[in-house]
Design a protein around this motif. Structure first.
Motif, short mmCIF file in Angstrom:
data_model
loop_
_atom_site.label_atom_id
_atom_site.label_comp_id
_atom_site.label_asym_id
_atom_site.label_seq_id
_atom_site.Cartn_x
_atom_site.Cartn_y
_atom_site.Cartn_z
N GLY A 194 4.41 -4.70 -6.57
CA GLY A 194 5.82 -3.06 -6.52
C GLY A 194 4.80 -2.73 -5.54
N GLY A 195 5.44 -1.21 -5.07
CA GLY A 195 4.81 -0.80 -4.00
C GLY A 195 5.50 -1.32 -3.08
N SER A 196 4.85 -0.74 -1.44
CA SER A 196 5.70 -1.18 -0.12
C SER A 196 4.34 -1.20 0.73
CB SER A 196 5.94 0.04 0.50
OG SER A 196 5.05 1.55 0.47
N LEU B 71 -0.75 -2.21 1.08
CA LEU B 71 -0.19 -2.29 0.45
C LEU B 71 -0.55 -0.67 -1.13
CD1 LEU B 71 2.05 -3.52 -2.01
CD2 LEU B 71 0.17 -4.39 -3.24
N GLU B 72 0.72 -0.08 -0.66
CA GLU B 72 0.51 1.35 -1.72
C GLU B 72 1.14 1.04 -2.88
OE1 GLU B 72 -1.25 4.02 -1.08
OE2 GLU B 72 -2.17 3.98 1.67
N MET B 73 0.75 1.39 -4.35
CA MET B 73 1.49 1.77 -4.79
C MET B 73 1.25 2.34 -6.37
SD MET B 73 0.05 -2.17 -6.81
CE MET B 73 0.30 -1.58 -8.42
N ASN B 74 2.47 3.05 -6.92
CA ASN B 74 2.05 4.20 -8.03
C ASN B 74 3.25 3.60 -8.89
OD1 ASN B 74 1.34 6.18 -9.26
ND2 ASN B 74 2.37 7.56 -7.82
N ASN B 75 3.41 2.92 -10.08
CA ASN B 75 4.40 2.21 -11.06
C ASN B 75 3.49 2.76 -12.03
OD1 ASN B 75 2.93 -0.18 -10.27
ND2 ASN B 75 4.42 -0.90 -8.56
N GLU B 76 5.37 1.13 -12.55
CA GLU B 76 3.67 0.95 -14.54
C GLU B 76 2.80 0.59 -14.20
OE1 GLU B 76 7.45 -1.87 -12.84
OE2 GLU B 76 6.54 0.54 -12.68
N ILE B 77 2.57 -0.83 -13.10
CA ILE B 77 1.68 -1.87 -13.42
C ILE B 77 0.09 -0.92 -12.65
CG2 ILE B 77 1.00 -3.54 -12.55
CD1 ILE B 77 3.38 -4.69 -11.67
N GLY B 78 0.15 -0.39 -11.93
CA GLY B 78 -1.38 0.60 -11.31
C GLY B 78 -0.91 1.51 -10.36
N GLU B 79 -1.72 2.08 -10.39
CA GLU B 79 -1.73 3.41 -9.30
C GLU B 79 -2.78 2.82 -7.75
OE1 GLU B 79 -2.40 7.81 -7.91
OE2 GLU B 79 -2.15 7.13 -9.89
N GLY B 80 -3.23 2.93 -6.70
CA GLY B 80 -3.95 2.64 -5.15
C GLY B 80 -3.33 1.97 -4.57
N ARG B 81 -4.33 1.26 -3.64
CA ARG B 81 -3.67 0.59 -2.62
C ARG B 81 -4.93 -0.43 -2.44
NH1 ARG B 81 -4.98 3.16 3.09
NH2 ARG B 81 -3.40 4.71 3.04
N ILE B 82 -4.25 -0.76 -1.88
CA ILE B 82 -5.06 -2.77 -1.08
C ILE B 82 -4.72 -2.98 0.15
CG2 ILE B 82 -4.87 -5.12 -2.10
CD1 ILE B 82 -3.74 -4.66 -4.19
N SER C 230 -2.51 0.22 -15.00
CA SER C 230 -2.35 -0.17 -16.37
C SER C 230 -2.10 -0.45 -17.62
CB SER C 230 -0.98 0.74 -16.13
OG SER C 230 -0.71 2.11 -14.86
N GLU C 231 -2.96 -1.53 -16.71
CA GLU C 231 -2.97 -2.73 -18.34
C GLU C 231 -3.73 -3.99 -17.07
OE1 GLU C 231 0.95 -5.22 -18.46
OE2 GLU C 231 1.91 -3.98 -17.02
N ASP C 232 -4.31 -4.66 -18.97
CA ASP C 232 -5.58 -5.88 -18.03
C ASP C 232 -4.44 -7.04 -16.77
OD1 ASP C 232 -7.38 -4.90 -19.34
OD2 ASP C 232 -6.95 -6.00 -20.88
N ILE C 233 -5.41 -6.80 -16.47
CA ILE C 233 -4.54 -7.93 -14.52
C ILE C 233 -5.39 -9.41 -14.65
CG2 ILE C 233 -3.31 -8.15 -12.36
CD1 ILE C 233 -1.45 -6.49 -14.32
N TYR D 22 -10.01 -11.11 -12.70
CA TYR D 22 -9.55 -9.96 -13.83
C TYR D 22 -9.64 -8.93 -13.76
CZ TYR D 22 -9.38 -14.60 -16.05
OH TYR D 22 -9.45 -16.18 -16.09
N PHE D 23 -8.91 -7.97 -13.62
CA PHE D 23 -9.10 -6.55 -13.67
C PHE D 23 -9.43 -5.79 -15.06
CE2 PHE D 23 -7.07 -7.80 -9.71
CZ PHE D 23 -8.47 -8.06 -9.04
N LYS D 24 -9.17 -4.66 -14.84
CA LYS D 24 -9.41 -4.08 -16.08
C LYS D 24 -8.46 -3.24 -16.21
CE LYS D 24 -13.99 -5.05 -17.59
NZ LYS D 24 -15.58 -4.64 -18.26
N LYS D 25 -8.22 -2.66 -17.98
CA LYS D 25 -6.83 -2.21 -17.91
C LYS D 25 -7.73 -0.49 -18.14
CE LYS D 25 -3.67 0.31 -20.98
NZ LYS D 25 -3.61 -0.02 -22.57
N ASP D 26 -6.60 1.10 -17.13
CA ASP D 26 -7.28 1.90 -17.10
C ASP D 26 -8.53 2.80 -16.63
OD1 ASP D 26 -5.54 3.35 -18.36
OD2 ASP D 26 -5.72 2.94 -19.77
#
Length: 342
Positions: free
Chosen positions: A23-25, A35-46, A65-68, A122-126
């Motif tokens: 998601g994001g824009s 890519l900026e995102m702030n939603n139920e998946i996570g927050e930040g930028r790539i 916000s969850e393990d990815i 693998y990216f960890k939650k929180d």
């Protein structure tokens, strides 16, 4: 754990897929995608940029916000990934069932994969993640070319004996790379100038990663000095403090007290990160700031001396000449003449 998929070797298509996955824009600025995102998946930028020579630079600054799990499969290529973790940690495996390795803070990582093989990150939650990934698209043809360049040399180094076996390396902590990543993040220029500066720093990071791999290969127990992760974090924070407060009086005892580290560890860390003692680094930062003031402001020499935290104009003139092979007044005059001629 949610699994997302990337199946492309062009940076534009990659960011479109990242947007579909997370998601994001997405915003494109020259050759850079964000890519900026702030939603139920996570927050930040790539952020990502395609550079010359089949090289791309991707920077993750995210809290999920969850393990990815991010599955990457690039067809018809033999990519080599150079990763550096500035915060948090990142896991990796070849395929979802492969053995998992972990890249911790300040560590270098190199992943070489034959065409068609799946790499899973693998990216960890929180957990806030800051990781820079440099991808170099290599080919066997580049190795056999009469004009063997970076691609060919990397292919020869990491795809040995034409076996094309998967290769993963997690190396010792490296503060020099942390400094270069920090310099990339501090680039203020735009367009072509930003791309050129980024490309130069990315090549330096590649050189440092390969150097670290070579050192570790010679001694499997090689560590970067005797610093712990906590001490390395303190060194990085102390270095940032020096860069931000160069115009104040800074002492070794003050830095040790502020960041909870002994004088010997502080000096060891600065030598590893900057190749200089704390005092020498502070002096270097001040002289560089002075050069910028002389070039870009109307301040006179005395004002510059005061602005960078020095009290002696003669001492400032001495060390400025050692760095730039001319006195501050000569440098200032040269800048004026260039401005008039322009």
């Amino acid at each position: 754990m949610k699994t997302k998929h990337l199946k492309t070797n062009t940076i534009g298509a990659m960011f479109n897929q990242l947007k579909c996955n997370f998601g994001g824009s997405v915003v494109k600025d020259s050759k850079e995608y964000i890519l900026e995102m702030n939603n139920e998946i996570g927050e930040g930028r790539i952020q990502g940029t395609a550079l010359a020579g089949g090289i791309s630079y991707i920077d993750f600054d995210m809290t999920f916000s969850e393990d990815i799990a991010l599955s990457i499969n690039i067809p018809n290529k033999s990519p080599i990934y150079f990763a550096y973790c500035s915060a948090g940690s990142m896991g990796h495996s070849f395929g979802v069932d492969g053995a998992k390795s972990e890249l911790e803070r300040f560590q270098t990582g190199i992943i070489a994969s034959p065409s068609g093989d799946e790499n899973v990150l693998y990216f960890k939650k929180d957990e806030r993640l800051k990781v820079a990934i440099i991808t170099v698209q290599t080919t066997k043809q580049a190795q056999n070319s009469k004009k063997e360049g970076l691609k060919g040399k990397l292919y020869k180094t990491f795809f040995k004996d034409d076996s094309l076996n998967n290769f993963v390396y997690v190396g010792s902590q490296n503060l020099q790379i942390a400094e270069k990543v920090q310099q990339i993040n501090a680039i203020k220029q735009e367009g072509l100038v930003k791309t050129l500066l980024l490309q130069g720093l990315v090549h330096v990071i590649l050189a440092l990663e390969i150097e670290q791999h070579s050192k570790d290969s010679k001694n499997n127990e090689f560590q970067l000095g005797s610093l712990t992760i906590r001490e390395m974090k303190a060194i990085k924070e102390a270095s940032t403090y020096v860069n931000d407060n160069f115009d104040t009086q800074i002492s070794i005892s003050q830095l040790c007290s502020e960041f909870g580290i002994s004088p010997s560890k502080l000096q060891e860390g600065f030598k590893l990160m900057h190749g200089r003692t704390v005092t020498d680094h502070l002096r270097t930062v001040r002289v560089r700031k002075a050069e910028n003031y002389l070039k870009n402001t109307d301040m006179n020499i005395s004002e510059v001396v005061y602005s960078i935290g020095f009290s002696s104009r003669s001492y400032f003139s001495k060390i400025f000449k050692e760095s730039y092979n001319c006195s501050p007044s000569e440098y200032k005059m040269a800048q004026r003449e260039l401005s008039i001629s322009a």
